[in-house]
Design an enzyme around this catalytic site. Sequence first.
Site, PDB file in Angstrom:
ATOM      1  CB  SER A 164      20.235 -33.221 127.553  1.00  0.00           C
ATOM      2  OG  SER A 164      19.317 -32.745 128.500  1.00  0.00           O
ATOM      3  CG  ASP A 173      18.203 -30.095 121.248  1.00  0.00           C
ATOM      4  OD1 ASP A 173      17.963 -29.692 120.092  1.00  0.00           O
ATOM      5  OD2 ASP A 173      18.930 -29.485 122.048  1.00  0.00           O
ATOM      6  CG  HIS A 204      19.661 -29.493 126.901  1.00  0.00           C
ATOM      7  ND1 HIS A 204      18.783 -30.508 126.614  1.00  0.00           N
ATOM      8  CD2 HIS A 204      19.955 -28.915 125.706  1.00  0.00           C
ATOM      9  CE1 HIS A 204      18.557 -30.543 125.309  1.00  0.00           C
ATOM     10  NE2 HIS A 204      19.261 -29.592 124.743  1.00  0.00           N
TER      11      HIS A 204
END
Length: 374
Positions: free
Chosen positions: A193, A316, A220
Site C-alpha cells: 500500500s 490488509d 492499493h
Amino acid sequence: MAIKVLVVDDSSFFRRRVSEIVNQDPELEVIATASNGAEAVKMTADLNPQVITMDIEMPVMDGITAVREIMAKCPTPILMFSSLTHDGAKATLDALDAGALDFLPKRFEDIATNKDEAILLLQQRVKALGRRRIFRPITRPSVAPVTPRPTTGSAVGNATTPVQSASAPVRSSPLSSIRASGKQYKLLLIGTSTGGPVALQKVLTQFPANYPHPILLIQHMPAAFTPAFASRLNGLCKIEVKEAANGDILRPGCAYLAPGGMQMMVERAGVTGRIKVLAGSAEMNYKPCVDITFASASKAYGGDVLAVVLTGMGADGREGARMLKAAGATIWAQDEASCVVYGMPQAVASTGIATQSISLDNMAESILKESARG
C-alpha cells in the site's frame, strides 16, 4: 507533541480546507501554508515541517520540481494531491519517483463513502508519514534502459484502518543469513500500500526476463492510476507487467497488477492458473484487497506460493497470509527500517505469520534466490 504540517497548494480554498481538516486532529498542526513550489522549498528549510501536503500543478514552481528540491536539500515526507486522470496519474508517479512517499486524489472524498471517512482518511495518511521514526529517502533503483513492450492489458486505497503500532519490532534478516528453503513454487504474490509504487519498482526491475513464476501484484491504488502504473513498470522491467484482466492465463515471467476499484482472485483449472477480476464490494475497505487475492491463492495453489508483504498502512494481507501459511505457503515481510509505513508488514511479522523480515534493498535478491528451485 503534534506533528507539524506544511500545506502547499495554489488554491486558497484548498489550502484552507486541508488546513481545517488537518487541524481537527489534536495530533496534527498546520504550521504554515504555501501557494507554490518555490515557497514550499523555502518554508521547508526555514520551518522544518514533519510532513508536507503538496499539489502538483502550481505557478512559479510545480509540485514535482519542489519535491526534487526538497529531497535534495532537506528530505521530508511528502503526501501528493493528484487529479484522477491519466495525466494526473502519470504526474503522481513522477512525483513518487522524485521522492514523495504517498498520494491522495485531490477530490479525496471520491474514494470515501462519506465526509467523515474522507476526513479520517486524510488525517491518517498524514499521521502515518509523520510517525516515521527516522526519515530516510528510499534509494531509487538504478535501472538500465529496457525496450518497452506494449502493455497487453486494459486500462483505491480507500481504507481507514488505523496504522498498526510496532509494539515488538521484528529483527531483519541480513542477506547472508537468508537461505533458499528448497521449496518448489508455482506463484509469487506481492501485496503493498503506502510506499508500494516505489518499492515494487525497486524489486521488480531486478527480476530477469526469464523469472520462472507468474507474479500477482496487489497495490492499493485508484482505478485511474493502475493502467499508468502497470505501463510504467512494463517499460522499466525485463519481465512483462500488465494490468490484470478477467480470464488472463498466468504465464511465467509476467506480473499481473490488480485493477484499482476491483478485486483480483486466482483459480486453477488443472495445471493452468487463471485470473478472475470482480467488482469490489462497497463494504470492502480496500479495492483491490490483498486478503482476497491471498485467500484465493491459498485455495488454488496451497503451499506452492511465496507471498511477500511490503510497506503499507493498516493490516490488509494478514488474514490472507494466515490462510496461505496454513496451506503450507511461505510468507515474508519487509522490515520496519525500510518501510514507508510499517503497518501491513508488521501485521504479518509480529504475529509470527511471516518467517523472514527482509529489507527492501535485499528483497529482490532474496526472492530470486528462493525462487531458483521453482
